[in-house]
Design an enzyme around this catalytic site. Structure first.
Site, PDB file in Angstrom:
ATOM      1  N   LYS A 267       0.860  -1.181   0.000  1.00  0.00           N
ATOM      2  CA  LYS A 267       0.000   0.000   0.000  1.00  0.00           C
ATOM      3  C   LYS A 267       0.889   1.221   0.000  1.00  0.00           C
ATOM      4  O   LYS A 267       2.019   1.184   0.502  1.00  0.00           O
ATOM      5  CB  LYS A 267      -0.890   0.021   1.241  1.00  0.00           C
ATOM      6  CG  LYS A 267      -2.144   0.837   1.069  1.00  0.00           C
ATOM      7  CD  LYS A 267      -3.190   0.063   0.261  1.00  0.00           C
ATOM      8  CE  LYS A 267      -4.469   0.807   0.121  1.00  0.00           C
ATOM      9  NZ  LYS A 267      -5.541  -0.074  -0.403  1.00  0.00           N
TER      10      LYS A 267
HETATM   11  P1  NAD Z   1     -12.815   7.637  -3.039  1.00  0.00           P
HETATM   12  O1  NAD Z   1     -11.788   8.650  -2.719  1.00  0.00           O
HETATM   13  O2  NAD Z   1     -13.179   7.414  -4.475  1.00  0.00           O
HETATM   14  O3  NAD Z   1     -14.173   7.951  -2.254  1.00  0.00           O
HETATM   15  C1  NAD Z   1     -14.217   8.096  -0.863  1.00  0.00           C
HETATM   16  C2  NAD Z   1     -15.631   8.545  -0.483  1.00  0.00           C
HETATM   17  O4  NAD Z   1     -15.753   8.530   0.944  1.00  0.00           O
HETATM   18  C3  NAD Z   1     -15.960   9.982  -0.918  1.00  0.00           C
HETATM   19  O5  NAD Z   1     -17.322  10.044  -1.287  1.00  0.00           O
HETATM   20  C4  NAD Z   1     -15.728  10.793   0.372  1.00  0.00           C
HETATM   21  O6  NAD Z   1     -16.466  12.000   0.389  1.00  0.00           O
HETATM   22  C5  NAD Z   1     -16.233   9.798   1.377  1.00  0.00           C
HETATM   23  N1  NAD Z   1     -15.764  10.002   2.754  1.00  0.00           N
HETATM   24  C6  NAD Z   1     -14.533  10.323   3.186  1.00  0.00           C
HETATM   25  N2  NAD Z   1     -14.506  10.377   4.528  1.00  0.00           N
HETATM   26  C7  NAD Z   1     -15.782  10.086   4.931  1.00  0.00           C
HETATM   27  C8  NAD Z   1     -16.395   9.974   6.181  1.00  0.00           C
HETATM   28  N3  NAD Z   1     -15.708  10.176   7.298  1.00  0.00           N
HETATM   29  N4  NAD Z   1     -17.717   9.637   6.228  1.00  0.00           N
HETATM   30  C9  NAD Z   1     -18.429   9.428   5.106  1.00  0.00           C
HETATM   31  N5  NAD Z   1     -17.874   9.493   3.880  1.00  0.00           N
HETATM   32  C10 NAD Z   1     -16.579   9.825   3.798  1.00  0.00           C
HETATM   33  O7  NAD Z   1     -12.295   6.281  -2.382  1.00  0.00           O
HETATM   34  P2  NAD Z   1     -12.676   4.790  -2.792  1.00  0.00           P
HETATM   35  O8  NAD Z   1     -11.722   4.314  -3.821  1.00  0.00           O
HETATM   36  O9  NAD Z   1     -14.141   4.695  -3.041  1.00  0.00           O
HETATM   37  O10 NAD Z   1     -12.289   4.020  -1.463  1.00  0.00           O
HETATM   38  C11 NAD Z   1     -13.181   3.896  -0.364  1.00  0.00           C
HETATM   39  C12 NAD Z   1     -12.745   2.735   0.494  1.00  0.00           C
HETATM   40  O11 NAD Z   1     -12.753   1.529  -0.300  1.00  0.00           O
HETATM   41  C13 NAD Z   1     -11.345   2.832   1.083  1.00  0.00           C
HETATM   42  O12 NAD Z   1     -11.334   2.177   2.330  1.00  0.00           O
HETATM   43  C14 NAD Z   1     -10.507   2.030   0.106  1.00  0.00           C
HETATM   44  O13 NAD Z   1      -9.313   1.550   0.672  1.00  0.00           O
HETATM   45  C15 NAD Z   1     -11.478   0.904  -0.217  1.00  0.00           C
HETATM   46  N6  NAD Z   1     -11.194   0.184  -1.440  1.00  0.00           N
HETATM   47  C16 NAD Z   1     -11.107   0.833  -2.641  1.00  0.00           C
HETATM   48  C17 NAD Z   1     -10.849   0.101  -3.796  1.00  0.00           C
HETATM   49  C18 NAD Z   1     -10.809   0.742  -5.154  1.00  0.00           C
HETATM   50  O14 NAD Z   1     -10.666   0.010  -6.156  1.00  0.00           O
HETATM   51  N7  NAD Z   1     -10.949   2.048  -5.276  1.00  0.00           N
HETATM   52  C19 NAD Z   1     -10.651  -1.291  -3.716  1.00  0.00           C
HETATM   53  C20 NAD Z   1     -10.764  -1.930  -2.483  1.00  0.00           C
HETATM   54  C21 NAD Z   1     -11.030  -1.169  -1.356  1.00  0.00           C
END
Ligand code: NAD
Length: 420
Positions: free
Chosen positions: A110
Site C-alpha cells: 500500500k
Molecule cells: P474515493 O476517494 O473514491 O471515495 C471516498 C468517499 O468517501 C468519498 O465520497 C468521500 O467524500 C467519502 N468520505 C470520506 N470520509 C468520509 C467519512 N468520514 N464519512 C463518510 N464518507 C466519507 O475512495 P474509494 O476508492 O471509493 O475508497 C473507499 C474505500 O474503499 C477505502 O477504504 C478504500 O481503501 C477501499 N477500497 C477501494 C478500492 C478501489 O478500487 N478504489 C478497492 C478496495 C477497497
C-alpha cells in the site's frame, strides 16, 4: 520469549488482532507469526511540491510492501491527510490476505501521501504524483510492486505514475500500474470492479440469509469510486437505497433514492449534499438506519464499540478496508449481524487489476463481458471457500477468510524456505 504484536488501537492493531486469531487457529509458531506480521520493506519519502502560487510545501509519502512470497506486491495509493505509516502498514497487510484469498499471484502493498487532494489544483496533484513516483521508483515496477487507485486517487493519477515510470526507464510500461484509463492499456471493467464485486457479494450474503434483493434496502457510507458504484449495482438488482453519505453530509429517502439522479447531482456539485430527491440526514446515522444491508465504503474504524450495538441491518458488507474495529466485530457477532469482511467483499478491484496486468503483459485486451464473467467466477469461488471454511470450523466470515489467506501465504513461505 513469546513474540507479541505491537500494543495500541487503530487499523494496525485491528489487522494484528485478526492475524493473531488466524495464527492461533492454525497453530503456527511464534516465528511464523512474526514473519507473517512483519512488512518485508517500507519506504518513507518526503514529497516536496512547488505550489501554483510559487510557495513550497512538503508532504510525507509512504510505500509499504508487506509480503511478496506469492508474487509481486500489489496495492493502492491513497491521498488523505489521515495517512500515516501505521495505516499504510495495516492496509498493506490486508492486501496480502486479500490477494491470497482470491488467489491472484501477488503479495500485498500500500502507498500513501499525507495530502488533501481537494485542497490542490490538478497541476499540483500531477507534480505531487510524479515526484512521489520518482521517489519510490527503486521499489516499484511490473515485477516488483504495482500501484492502483485507492481513496483520494483515480485513473488520472495512475496515468501520471505510468508516464513517470515509463519516462524513467525509456519505454512505455503499461504493467507498472493498474486502474489506468482504458485508452492507456487499462482493462474494461476495472473502474467498476470493486463495487461490482461488493454488490455481487452482497447478493450472495442476502441469499444466505433468505433475503430477496428486490424486497431489500441498503445504506451506503461513502459515495466515491466504491460507494457510488455499489449503489448503482445494488439499485440495479432492485435493492432500495435509503441513505448515502460522503465527507460533507448525508441524504435519506425511506422510499429509496433515485441513484441515477443522485449521481448526476454529485457530478454537478461534488457532493450528495443538497440533493432534492431526499432529506438531509445525520451522516453517522447511515450505519445504524433501518435497512437490511449496510455498506461502509469510506474509511477505517467507523463501526466501533460505541455504535455497533445500534446497527439494525442484518448484513454489513465491508466496501472500505478496515471499517469495523475489533471491539465492534465482537458486538456485531453477538447480535447475529453477518459481517462480510473487506478482504472478501472488496476484492473485486484487485481481481480485475490482476486481469489488467495480465492483459498488459500479453499486450492483449479482453472484452468487458469476459472480464465481468471472470470476476464473478472468482468472487463466487472466494465466497464459497470462505463460507464453507467458516461453517466447518465454526468461525466468523472474517476469521475464516483471514485463516484461509494466512494459510496460503504461509504455505508459500514454507515451500520457498528461508534464505540463506
Ligand atoms: P474515493 O476517494 O473514491 O471515495 C471516498 C468517499 O468517501 C468519498 O465520497 C468521500 O467524500 C467519502 N468520505 C470520506 N470520509 C468520509 C467519512 N468520514 N464519512 C463518510 N464518507 C466519507 O475512495 P474509494 O476508492 O471509493 O475508497 C473507499 C474505500 O474503499 C477505502 O477504504 C478504500 O481503501 C477501499 N477500497 C477501494 C478500492 C478501489 O478500487 N478504489 C478497492 C478496495 C477497497
Amino acid at each position: 520469549m513469546t513474540w507479541s504484536t505491537p500494543p495500541g488501537s487503530g487499523p494496525l492493531a485491528d489487522a494484528h488482532a485478526q492475524l493473531s486469531a488466524a495464527v492461533a487457529h492454525l497453530g503456527y509458531t511464534d516465528g511464523i507469526h512474526q514473519m507473517l506480521a512483519t512488512p518485508r520493506r517500507e519506504m518513507l519519502v518526503s514529497v516536496p511540491l512547488r505550489r501554483d502560487d510559487g510557495s513550497i510545501a512538503v508532504y510525507s509519502g509512504f510505500r509499504v510492501q508487506h509480503n511478496f512470497s506469492r508474487g509481486p506486491a500489489k496495492g493502492g495509493l491513497r491521498y488523505s491527510t489521515a495517512v500515516d505509516l501505521d495505516e499504510v502498514r495495516a492496509l498493506a497487510m490486508w492486501m496480502t490476505w486479500k490477494c491470497a484469498l482470491v488467489d491472484v499471484p501477488y503479495g500485498g502493498a500500500k502507498g500513501g501521501v499525507a495530502i488533501d487532494p481537494r485542497a490542490h489544483s490538478h497541476a499540483e496533484l500531477e507534480r505531487v504524483t510524479r515526484r512521489y513516483t520518482s521517489e519510490i521508483l527503486p521499489i516499484i515496477g511490473p515485477e516488483m510492486d504495482i500501484p492502483a487507485p485507492d481513496f483520494g486517487t483515480s485513473e488520472r493519477e495512475m496515468a501520471w505514475i505510468m508516464d513517470t515510470y515509463s519516462a524513467s526507464v525509456g519505454h512505455t510500461v503499461p504493467g507498472c500500474v493498474t486502474g489506468k484509463p482504458v485508452s492507456l492499456g487499462g482493462s474494461y471493467g476495472r473502474a467498476g470492479a470493486t463495487s461490482r464485486g461488493v454488490a455481487h457479494i452482497a447478493a450472495l450474503a442476502m441469499a444466505s440469509r433468505g433475503i430477496d434483493p428486490k424486497a431489500a434496502s441498503a445504506a451506503i457510507q461513502g459515495f466515491g469510486k466504491v460507494g457510488l458504484g455499489a449503489a448503482r449495482y445494488l439499485a440495479g438488482m432492485g435493492v432500495t437505497i435509503r441513505a448515502v453519505s460522503d465527507v460533507d453530509g448525508a441524504v435519506f429517502a425511506h422510499e429509496g433514492l433515485d441513484i441515477a439522479r443522485l449521481v448526476a447531482h454529485v457530478e454537478r456539485t461534488g457532493s450528495v449534499v443538497g440533493f432534492d430527491g431526499g432529506d438531509p440526514f445525520e451522516p453517522r446515522g447511515v450505519l445504524t438506519c433501518d435497512v437490511d444491508v449496510v455498506v461502509p465504503a469510506a474509511v477505517e474504524g467507523v463501526l466501533t464499540a460505541d455504535n455497533a450495538g445500534d446497527v439494525r441491518a442484518s448484513i454489513v458488507v465491508e466496501g472500505a478496508n478496515g471499517p469495523t474495529t475489533e471491539a465492534a466485530d465482537a458486538i456485531l457477532a453477538q447480535s447475529g449481524v453477518l459481517v462480510v469482511p473487506d478482504i472478501l467483499a472488496n476484492a473485486g478491484g484487485v481481481v480485475v487489476s490482476y486481469f489488467e496486468w495480465a492483459q498488459a503483459n500479453q499486450a492483449y485486451q479482453w472484452s468487458e463481458r469476459d472480464v465481468n464473467d471472470r470476476l464473478e467466477e472468482r468472487m463466487e469461488r472466494a465466497w464459497r471457500d470462505v463460507s464453507e471454511y467458516a461453517a466447518v470450523h465454526e468461525l466468523s466470515l472474517r476469521a475464516a477468510a483471514t485463516a484461509l489467506a494466512v494459510r496460503r501465504v504461509s504455505e508459500a513461505h514454507q515451500l520457498r524456505g528461508l534464505y540463506p
